[in-house]
Design an enzyme around this catalytic site. Structure first.
Site, short mmCIF file in Angstrom:
data_model
loop_
_atom_site.label_atom_id
_atom_site.label_comp_id
_atom_site.label_asym_id
_atom_site.label_seq_id
_atom_site.Cartn_x
_atom_site.Cartn_y
_atom_site.Cartn_z
N LYS A 73 40.64 41.07 26.90
CA LYS A 73 41.54 40.70 27.97
C LYS A 73 42.77 39.95 27.47
CE LYS A 73 38.84 40.27 32.21
NZ LYS A 73 39.55 41.44 32.71
N GLU A 157 43.93 31.54 34.47
CA GLU A 157 44.91 32.17 35.37
C GLU A 157 44.98 31.38 36.67
OE1 GLU A 157 43.94 36.24 36.17
OE2 GLU A 157 44.39 36.87 34.13
N HIS A 192 32.02 43.64 42.92
CA HIS A 192 32.84 44.36 41.94
C HIS A 192 32.51 45.83 41.84
CE1 HIS A 192 34.52 40.50 41.04
NE2 HIS A 192 33.32 40.03 40.83
N ARG A 249 40.27 55.91 31.28
CA ARG A 249 39.51 57.13 31.61
C ARG A 249 39.99 57.64 32.97
NH1 ARG A 249 36.43 52.78 33.37
NH2 ARG A 249 36.09 52.93 35.62
C1 MV4 Z 1 41.36 37.57 39.82
C2 MV4 Z 1 41.21 37.22 41.17
C3 MV4 Z 1 42.01 36.23 41.67
N1 MV4 Z 1 42.91 35.62 40.87
N2 MV4 Z 1 42.28 36.93 39.07
C4 MV4 Z 1 37.65 40.58 39.60
C5 MV4 Z 1 37.41 41.69 38.64
C6 MV4 Z 1 38.24 41.34 37.47
N3 MV4 Z 1 38.66 42.50 36.77
C7 MV4 Z 1 39.37 40.58 38.06
N4 MV4 Z 1 38.94 40.07 39.30
C8 MV4 Z 1 39.67 39.15 39.99
N5 MV4 Z 1 40.62 38.51 39.25
C9 MV4 Z 1 43.02 35.97 39.60
N6 MV4 Z 1 43.90 35.34 38.84
C10 MV4 Z 1 40.25 37.91 41.94
C11 MV4 Z 1 39.48 38.87 41.35
C12 MV4 Z 1 38.51 39.50 42.20
C13 MV4 Z 1 38.63 40.86 42.54
C14 MV4 Z 1 39.64 41.67 42.06
C15 MV4 Z 1 39.72 42.99 42.40
C16 MV4 Z 1 38.78 43.54 43.26
C17 MV4 Z 1 37.75 42.79 43.74
C18 MV4 Z 1 37.65 41.44 43.40
C19 MV4 Z 1 36.63 40.66 43.91
C20 MV4 Z 1 36.53 39.35 43.56
C21 MV4 Z 1 37.47 38.77 42.70
#
Ligand code: MV4
Length: 592
Positions: A73, A157, A192, A249
């Protein structure tokens, strides 16, 4: 649909779909020139991509270096920063000293999110609300990340509290040219896991769409990407967007992009792998209408979505046409085993507007009928039909926020469902009776003519823990069904799995499946299930309504009423003896 298939090993994926060497060996033996890795298994495995390259097989995907670049990441964020792709403000440096991280946390502000550098798909994340919590949260997050990924490193973040998940479909050819094929909104997720996806993302301005698309192409080009890729963004309420991660992908939800662009993305992948240029220039990419995809899973929404296994005893899918597409790998009679993801199918719909597409989805879900395995179809139906979903209240918290709408009570009144179940069972039994060759023979008649014209059949239906004792009178192709203290008039006609019934004047047409003693009825995306028990030889101590016909041959042993008496329904009027038993003959209410 494949012309040829080779056995690569037993069901566990570690002994089959994950066996790189075996797959390469068979590819060579078969004379294949290229391997499409699908979406799971080895599709983002650098070792496998390298093994293909080393064996002169084309890996239908990006170069292994591009897969590797997105593995970390923090490294990915550094690359994206350099390429001018917007990042959530924060820290993604190598210096992991607690003082440094604390200083960066202060700079970033609260609430903030600690993310494992090696994490992905939501694993290893921790929200921190204020500075006093930071040290403990950091220590805990590092411990977790070390255990889960073998790497304790963290990035910081700013935490977006109401983000949407918006992702861009990109393609790059071998000359390094790139285009984006619009975006998908995948905000409706559960732990997720994506549940419902759509294209285009509702409410996105043309400017944002263009800026996001161009950022995504820059992201892909920054890692010398080739083929199909997806750049995921967090999209904030104010219209800002930030790079989240890149999937190297083709994704499960790619069909919604195909529906709105009219392009076949797998065809694009094959052309690019073959060395052809991109099929379209950016200015030629157009979208039309709106598409939705629902993931149909074998799981139990009422028990925390526990994955389900079982035998697909009955499976009927909606008709496919320009509006409805079903992507699946199973048919009736297959098993959903423990070995793979419990996804049964992807149901994809398209229409001119989002609202019409939602209507298509609701209808298609009603026509997706499965018996034998628990599924999330009712949940998906409630989700697609929920008012907040129609009103585009799309954030990643949708399912938690609207929980009370998504687990609806059954729409079928229990009594009505029991009466329909009785109708299904009775008609199914009739149609399984052998037909006589002589049309005039009373034994070949299908209208259940009986010597004892008023004869109450008992039928026991078990729903969950509850046992319901029904009594059925049949006359002239009509039934009277007694359930508890109520009586229902029923006519029913069964054509294979399709029941057309009229219950007390309410016409209902539904599908069902009766297998041994298990009956499932399908109604507006919901199912009604019961076990069927019937006493084949049990004569009941009942008579026909308004009349006192004997249920069988026997002797009257007592008459308990006389001419001029005022009698009420349910009162015993006559007792007869037959088959060594006494039968009370009671007065039936007049119901016809
Ligand atoms: C975040 C966020 C809020 N703020 N980053 C969840 C999966 C991972 N790839 C990144 N995710 C998140 N990152 C910041 N700075 C909230 C999430 C997140 C989320 C993102 C996309 C789809 C569903 C989610 C469910 C919970 C939290």
């Amino acid at each position: 649909m494949a012309d040829e298939a080779f056995h690569i090993g037993p069901a566990p994926s570690s002994e089959s779909y994950l066996r790189s060497e075996k797959i390469i060996e068979i590819a060579k033996e078969s004379g294949a020139q290229a391997i499409h890795p699908g979406y799971g298994f080895l599709s983002e495995n650098t070792g496998f991509a390298e093994a293909c390259e080393a064996n002169n097989l084309v890996f239908i995907g990006p170069p292994s270096s591009a897969i590797a670049a997105m593995g970390s990441k923090s490294a990915a964020k550094a690359i994206m920063e350099k390429a001018g792709v917007p990042l959530v403000p924060g820290y993604h440096g190598d210096d992991q000293a607690p003082e440094t991280l604390r200083k960066e946390a202060e700079k970033c502000g609260f609430p903030l999110l600690l993310k494992a550098v090696a994490g992905g798909g939501g694993k290893g994340m921790r929200v921190v609300e204020r500075m006093e919590e930071f040290d403990d949260a950091l220590a805990a997050a590092k411990r977790e990340a070390k255990n889960a990924f073998g790497n304790p490193d963290m990035l910081i973040e700013r935490y977006l509290t109401q983000p949407r998940h918006v992702e861009i479909q990109v393609f790059c050819d071998q000359d390094g040219k790139g285009v984006y094929l619009a975006e998908r909104d995948c905000s409706v997720q559960r732990r997720h896991q994506k549940v419902l996806e759509e294209a285009p993302a509702p409410g996105l301005s043309e400017d944002t769409r263009k800026a996001m698309g161009e950022a995504a192409v820059r992201a892909a080009q920054a890692i010398n990407y080739v083929g199909a890729g997806t750049v995921e963004f967090l999209y904030d309420v104010d219209g800002s967007f930030f790079f989240m991660e890149m999937n190297t992908r083709l994704q499960v939800e790619h069909p919604v992009t195909e529906m709105v662009t009219g392009q076949d993305l797998v065809e694009w992948q094959l052309k690019i792998a073959w060395g052809e240029p991109l099929p379209l220039q950016q200015s030629e990419v157009k979208t039309r209408g709106h598409a939705l995809e629902a993931r149909i899973y074998a799981e139990d929404p009422d028990h925390d979505f526990l994955p389900a296994t079982g035998h697909l005893r009955y499976l009927s899918t909606p008709d496919e046409n320009a509006h409805v597409r079903v992507d699946t790998g199973v048919t009736e009679g297959d098993d959903i085993s423990i070995h793979y993801d419990p996804m049964i199918a992807k149901l994809i719909v398209w229409d001119e507007t989002r609202d019409q597409a939602i209507n298509r989805m609701v209808q298609a879900l009603e026509n997706y009928r499965i018996a034998g395995v628990k599924t999330n179809i009712r949940f998906l139906h409630a989700l697609a039909d929920a008012q907040p979903f129609r009103e585009q209240d799309l954030t990643t918290g949708f399912i938690d926020t609207h929980r009370e709408l998504l687990f609806p009570k059954s729409k079928l009144d229990t009594h009505k469902a029991l009466v329909l179940a009785a109708g299904f069972v009775l008609e199914a039994r009739k149609s399984s009776e052998p037909a006589s060759t002589d049309p005039w023979s009373p034994f070949g008649r299908r209208n259940s003519w009986r010597l004892n014209s008023e004869y109450a059949q008992p039928l026991q239906l078990q729903v969950g823990e509850d046992i319901h004792d029904l009594k059925i009178l049949e006359r002239d192709d009509r039934y009277q069904v007694y359930v508890g203290d109520s009586v229902y008039n029923l006519t029913a006609r069964l054509d294979d799995d399709f029941l057309q019934a009229v219950v007390n004047g309410h016409r209902i047409s539904i599908h069902g499946n009766l297998h041994n003693d298990q009956l499932v009825l399908f109604y507006e995306g919901d199912t009604f299930q019961c076990n069927v028990y019937r006493e084949t030889y049990g004569f009941e101590d009942m008579a026909g309504e308004g009349s006192l016909e004997a249920p069988m041959n026997g002797a009257i042993v007592a008459v308990q009423a006389k001419v001029g008496d005022k009698v009420t329904a349910g009162q015993t009027l006559v007792i007869m003896e037959a088959m060594k038993m006494e039968h009370a003959i009671k007065l039936r209410p007049m119901v016809w």
